[in-house]
Design an enzyme around this catalytic site. Sequence first.
Site, PDB file in Angstrom:
ATOM      1  N   HIS A  14       0.903  -1.114  -0.070  1.00 13.72           N
ATOM      2  CA  HIS A  14       0.017  -0.060  -0.195  1.00 13.72           C
ATOM      3  C   HIS A  14       0.858   1.213   0.017  1.00 13.72           C
ATOM      4  CE1 HIS A  14      -0.229   1.231   4.575  1.00 13.72           C
ATOM      5  NE2 HIS A  14       0.976   0.504   4.270  1.00 13.72           N
ATOM      6  N   CYS A  23       6.163   6.517   4.072  1.00 13.28           N
ATOM      7  CA  CYS A  23       5.009   5.629   3.587  1.00 13.28           C
ATOM      8  C   CYS A  23       4.174   6.404   2.448  1.00 13.28           C
ATOM      9  CB  CYS A  23       4.017   5.454   4.773  1.00 13.28           C
ATOM     10  SG  CYS A  23       4.737   4.455   6.160  1.00 13.28           S
ATOM     11  N   HIS A  27       4.605   0.347  -0.378  1.00  8.82           N
ATOM     12  CA  HIS A  27       5.767  -0.605   0.530  1.00  8.82           C
ATOM     13  C   HIS A  27       4.898  -1.659   1.299  1.00  8.82           C
ATOM     14  CE1 HIS A  27       3.851   2.193   3.107  1.00  8.82           C
ATOM     15  NE2 HIS A  27       3.745   1.474   4.135  1.00  8.82           N
ATOM     16  N   HIS A  29       3.549  -4.989   3.826  1.00 12.13           N
ATOM     17  CA  HIS A  29       3.609  -5.442   5.065  1.00 12.13           C
ATOM     18  C   HIS A  29       3.150  -6.926   5.162  1.00 12.13           C
ATOM     19  CE1 HIS A  29       3.870  -1.356   7.137  1.00 12.13           C
ATOM     20  NE2 HIS A  29       3.017  -0.886   6.077  1.00 12.13           N
ATOM     21  N   HIS A  71      -1.483 -10.524  -1.063  1.00  7.25           N
ATOM     22  CA  HIS A  71      -0.647 -10.564  -2.426  1.00  7.25           C
ATOM     23  C   HIS A  71      -1.223  -9.640  -3.155  1.00  7.25           C
ATOM     24  CE1 HIS A  71       1.623 -13.687  -0.577  1.00  7.25           C
ATOM     25  NE2 HIS A  71       2.652 -13.178  -1.469  1.00  7.25           N
ATOM     26  N   GLU A 129       0.654  -3.762  11.638  1.00 16.37           N
ATOM     27  CA  GLU A 129       1.319  -3.397  10.248  1.00 16.37           C
ATOM     28  C   GLU A 129       2.853  -4.260  10.641  1.00 16.37           C
ATOM     29  OE1 GLU A 129       0.204   0.729   8.453  1.00 16.37           O
ATOM     30  OE2 GLU A 129       2.064   0.547   9.611  1.00 16.37           O
TER      31      GLU A 129
END
Length: 141
Positions: A14, A23, A27, A29, A71, A129
């Site tokens: 996201h 952010c 990137h 998580h 994914h 996260e």
Amino acid sequence: MYKLKTSASFDSAHFLSGYQGKCANIHGHHWMIEAEFSGNSLQSEGTHRDMLVDFGDIKSELRSIAKSLDHSLIYEKNSLRPTTVQALSEENFRLIEVPFRPTAENFAKHFYGLLRDKGLPVCSVAVYETPKNCAVYEEDI
């Protein structure tokens, strides 16, 4: 009061549109969702006698939510140019558009609503996260 907890996880990317910092970039998580369910009484009859709710039911619902996002690139509506979305789609990337900024806080509230709408006695949802950072959503009673 009886309480049950279960968890599920998913991997996704996201970014935070309009954010001033790292952010703002795409990137990923390894997200973990932990849901808590509560009630004052147990079921009195049938196969679920002496249960608040069947663990199989709450695990199944939470895993379904996690699987639906696994994914993928999750992005806020209107945060990518249509040509970007088209190019990524043409490359067969899995894109999921959401009507909110994809923060842990908003995911916690969103997942809470999905579980509540299934008729489950959800009382709290935490979205991690990272293993040490999470957001929790609970509704005022």
